[in-house]
Write a protein that holds these residues in place. Structure first.
Motif, PDB file in Angstrom:
ATOM      1  N   LYS A 255       0.820  -1.213   0.000  1.00 48.44           N
ATOM      2  CA  LYS A 255       0.000   0.000   0.000  1.00 48.44           C
ATOM      3  C   LYS A 255       0.851   1.258   0.000  1.00 48.44           C
ATOM      4  O   LYS A 255       1.891   1.305   0.645  1.00 48.44           O
ATOM      5  N   LEU A 256       0.406   2.274  -0.738  1.00 51.85           N
ATOM      6  CA  LEU A 256       0.919   3.636  -0.583  1.00 51.85           C
ATOM      7  C   LEU A 256      -0.196   4.477   0.004  1.00 51.85           C
ATOM      8  O   LEU A 256      -1.322   4.453  -0.494  1.00 51.85           O
ATOM      9  N   SER A 257       0.112   5.217   1.058  1.00 50.72           N
ATOM     10  CA  SER A 257      -0.866   6.140   1.634  1.00 50.72           C
ATOM     11  C   SER A 257      -0.638   7.533   1.068  1.00 50.72           C
ATOM     12  O   SER A 257       0.416   7.818   0.504  1.00 50.72           O
ATOM     13  N   SER A 258      -1.624   8.411   1.254  1.00 47.67           N
ATOM     14  CA  SER A 258      -1.479   9.775   0.744  1.00 47.67           C
ATOM     15  C   SER A 258      -0.634  10.609   1.701  1.00 47.67           C
ATOM     16  O   SER A 258      -0.674  10.422   2.910  1.00 47.67           O
ATOM     17  N   TYR A 259       0.143  11.522   1.116  1.00 51.12           N
ATOM     18  CA  TYR A 259       0.999  12.411   1.904  1.00 51.12           C
ATOM     19  C   TYR A 259       0.305  13.756   2.051  1.00 51.12           C
ATOM     20  O   TYR A 259      -0.167  14.331   1.064  1.00 51.12           O
ATOM     21  N   GLU A 308      10.303  -1.767  -7.968  1.00 51.25           N
ATOM     22  CA  GLU A 308      11.761  -1.839  -8.111  1.00 51.25           C
ATOM     23  C   GLU A 308      12.477  -0.866  -7.177  1.00 51.25           C
ATOM     24  O   GLU A 308      13.526  -1.172  -6.621  1.00 51.25           O
ATOM     25  N   ARG A 309      11.902   0.312  -7.019  1.00 55.54           N
ATOM     26  CA  ARG A 309      12.506   1.310  -6.115  1.00 55.54           C
ATOM     27  C   ARG A 309      12.505   0.793  -4.669  1.00 55.54           C
ATOM     28  O   ARG A 309      13.488   0.939  -3.946  1.00 55.54           O
ATOM     29  N   LEU A 310      11.393   0.182  -4.264  1.00 52.06           N
ATOM     30  CA  LEU A 310      11.302  -0.353  -2.904  1.00 52.06           C
ATOM     31  C   LEU A 310      12.304  -1.492  -2.688  1.00 52.06           C
ATOM     32  O   LEU A 310      12.944  -1.574  -1.642  1.00 52.06           O
ATOM     33  N   LYS A 311      12.449  -2.369  -3.693  1.00 55.86           N
ATOM     34  CA  LYS A 311      13.428  -3.463  -3.588  1.00 55.86           C
ATOM     35  C   LYS A 311      14.837  -2.892  -3.466  1.00 55.86           C
ATOM     36  O   LYS A 311      15.610  -3.291  -2.610  1.00 55.86           O
ATOM     37  N   LYS A 312      15.139  -1.956  -4.366  1.00 56.84           N
ATOM     38  CA  LYS A 312      16.476  -1.368  -4.376  1.00 56.84           C
ATOM     39  C   LYS A 312      16.803  -0.722  -3.039  1.00 56.84           C
ATOM     40  O   LYS A 312      17.861  -0.955  -2.436  1.00 56.84           O
ATOM     41  N   GLN A 318      18.695   1.713   2.143  1.00 57.91           N
ATOM     42  CA  GLN A 318      18.382   3.142   2.009  1.00 57.91           C
ATOM     43  C   GLN A 318      16.894   3.316   2.312  1.00 57.91           C
ATOM     44  O   GLN A 318      16.123   3.733   1.466  1.00 57.91           O
ATOM     45  N   GLN A 319      16.520   2.937   3.523  1.00 61.40           N
ATOM     46  CA  GLN A 319      15.089   2.898   3.843  1.00 61.40           C
ATOM     47  C   GLN A 319      14.450   4.275   3.760  1.00 61.40           C
ATOM     48  O   GLN A 319      15.055   5.269   4.144  1.00 61.40           O
ATOM     49  N   GLY A 320      13.226   4.292   3.261  1.00 58.68           N
ATOM     50  CA  GLY A 320      12.497   5.553   3.151  1.00 58.68           C
ATOM     51  C   GLY A 320      11.035   5.357   3.515  1.00 58.68           C
ATOM     52  O   GLY A 320      10.603   4.257   3.844  1.00 58.68           O
ATOM     53  N   GLN A 321      10.291   6.445   3.448  1.00 60.83           N
ATOM     54  CA  GLN A 321       8.829   6.366   3.570  1.00 60.83           C
ATOM     55  C   GLN A 321       8.245   6.757   2.221  1.00 60.83           C
ATOM     56  O   GLN A 321       8.760   7.665   1.555  1.00 60.83           O
ATOM     57  N   TYR A 322       7.161   6.098   1.836  1.00 60.55           N
ATOM     58  CA  TYR A 322       6.651   6.233   0.472  1.00 60.55           C
ATOM     59  C   TYR A 322       5.170   6.602   0.477  1.00 60.55           C
ATOM     60  O   TYR A 322       4.383   6.025   1.218  1.00 60.55           O
ATOM     61  N   VAL A 336       5.863  10.030  -3.808  1.00 66.04           N
ATOM     62  CA  VAL A 336       6.597  10.960  -2.951  1.00 66.04           C
ATOM     63  C   VAL A 336       7.400  10.121  -1.971  1.00 66.04           C
ATOM     64  O   VAL A 336       6.886   9.180  -1.375  1.00 66.04           O
ATOM     65  N   GLU A 337       8.672  10.468  -1.851  1.00 66.36           N
ATOM     66  CA  GLU A 337       9.579   9.670  -1.012  1.00 66.36           C
ATOM     67  C   GLU A 337      10.242  10.566   0.018  1.00 66.36           C
ATOM     68  O   GLU A 337      10.673  11.673  -0.309  1.00 66.36           O
TER      69      GLU A 337
END
Length: 385
Positions: A255-259, A308-312, A318-322, A336-337
């Motif tokens: 899931k991607l939530s809204s920012y 692919e971005r999440l896997k990479k 290089q953990q992020g929030q998406y 948005v990352e």
């Protein structure tokens, strides 16, 4: 004309970090959907291990029976001289967490690797007992990061359309013909993945789950309304949400939530759902036609890039929030990352076009956030660099 080429074993990014942890008297949990390459990864890890090791398949009733007797003496006898114990499909063992804890606490120098195809089962059953004793890893379908070293740039370019349709499960990448890939993916979704879903949390309704996956597959890239899905499936919006959460725990969707930092103008409670693999998405829709015959290139491109971005980022730590971003008057951004406290925005367009224009409301609200269009021209760095 069918091409046949030799089967490649792709070195997996997790091999090195997992190998480094062996010998530290810890439990290493490797999670990932079935057929994603966990067995091959284990095989490579044991080949590089110099000591004695023992492999137990937790889906074997004899193994389950052996582990039932919860005593340190029983486990010492079972493990013998091995200092690396591998338990495959660990979620099949009731109270696996307490068993792993007793083993790791009572056998010096033992490292345990437990694999599982359901994070719901394995993490729920290991969670509390293993606090401070476990490392968690997720193995995904092949990342371009892992495939890249085996191809030249021309091959990568030529294979891109295939990846958008068939995804990158290791077996699929190795199959040569359109028919073989199609047959494999249809069989995978119908047998393995649905079997895992139906073993979850007492779910009995395979038809509803299949239909839910089809509906979500058609909505990739769009906001999902749980209420609408519920109406189409004759179930409550809460049940829809619970099913999607379970599907994310067997690594089929995410899931991607809204920012939002401005709830008056920005959507703050929206959800978009994507598939962990494009091939699984298309197999759920039973539509594996080649890209030129399709009218969903945009959603496929978006799903592929985000997965692919999440896997990479996971493999390179290089953990992020998406998130995605949208205003009530329909200005929107695909992705948005936030990484290291910095916000960056991305728009996805398969065909290279003129430079991207940032939506005015976003530029006003977040003037320091860079905005980049990701197309076939510049995507490789974004998913491998």
């Amino acid at each position: 004309k069918i091409q046949h080429f030799h089967k490649l074993i792709y070195p997996r990014r997790l091999e090195h970090p997992i190998g480094q942890l062996i010998g530290r008297n810890k439990v290493i949990l490797i999670l990932g959907s079935r057929r994603v390459g966990k067995t091959v990864l284990i095989d490579r890890i044991t080949k590089n291990y110099n000591g004695q090791w023992l492999l137990l398949n937790a889906e074997d009733y004899d193994v389950q029976h052996l582990l039932e007797k919860r005593s340190a003496a029983n486990y010492r006898k079972l493990v013998g001289d091995a200092r690396l114990l591998i338990i495959d499909e660990g979620q099949a063992i009731p109270e696996i967490g307490a068993i792993l804890k007793l083993m790791i606490d009572s056998i010096n120098d033992l490292t345990i690797i437990a694999t599982g195809s359901s994070s719901f089962d394995l993490l729920n059953r290991t969670g509390e007992p293993l606090t401070g004793r476990a490392y968690n890893f997720t193995l995904y379908p092949l990342a371009q990061l892992e495939i890249g070293p085996t191809e030249n740039l021309l091959q990568t370019t030529q294979n891109l359309d295939d990846r958008l349709v068939f995804g990158s499960y290791p077996e699929v990448v190795n199959l040569a013909s359109y028919k073989e890939k199609t047959d494999y993916l249809l069989q995978l979704t119908q047998s393995y993945l649905l079997k895992d879903i139906l073993s979850l949390d007492g779910i009995r309704n395979a038809d509803k789950i299949t239909r839910l996956l089809q509906l979500v597959a058609h909505q990739v890239g769009n906001e999902v309304s749980y209420t609408e899905l519920g109406q189409q499936l004759s179930m409550s919006k809460n049940t829809v949400e619970r099913y999607l959460d379970l599907l994310s725990k067997v690594f089929i969707v995410f899931k991607l939530s809204s920012y939002s930092t401005n709830p008056r103008s920005e959507i703050s409670k929206g959800s978009k759902w994507y598939f962990c693999d494009n091939g699984i998405r298309n197999a759920c829709m039973q539509d594996l036609r080649p890209l030129p015959l399709r009218n969903d290139t945009g959603p496929l491109w978006e799903n592929y890039l985000i997965a692919e971005r999440l896997k990479k980022n996971a493999y390179l730590e290089q953990q992020g929030q998406y998130f995605f971003w949208r205003t009530f008057n329909k200005q929107e951004i695909d992705f948005v990352e936030i990484r290291n406290g910095k916000l960056a925005a991305f728009e996805f367009k398969y065909s290279p076009t003129k430079s991207a224009k940032v939506p005015p409301a976003f530029a006003t609200q977040y003037p320091d956030a860079p905005f980049t269009r990701i197309s076939k021209d510049n995507y490789l760095d974004w998913i491998t660099g």
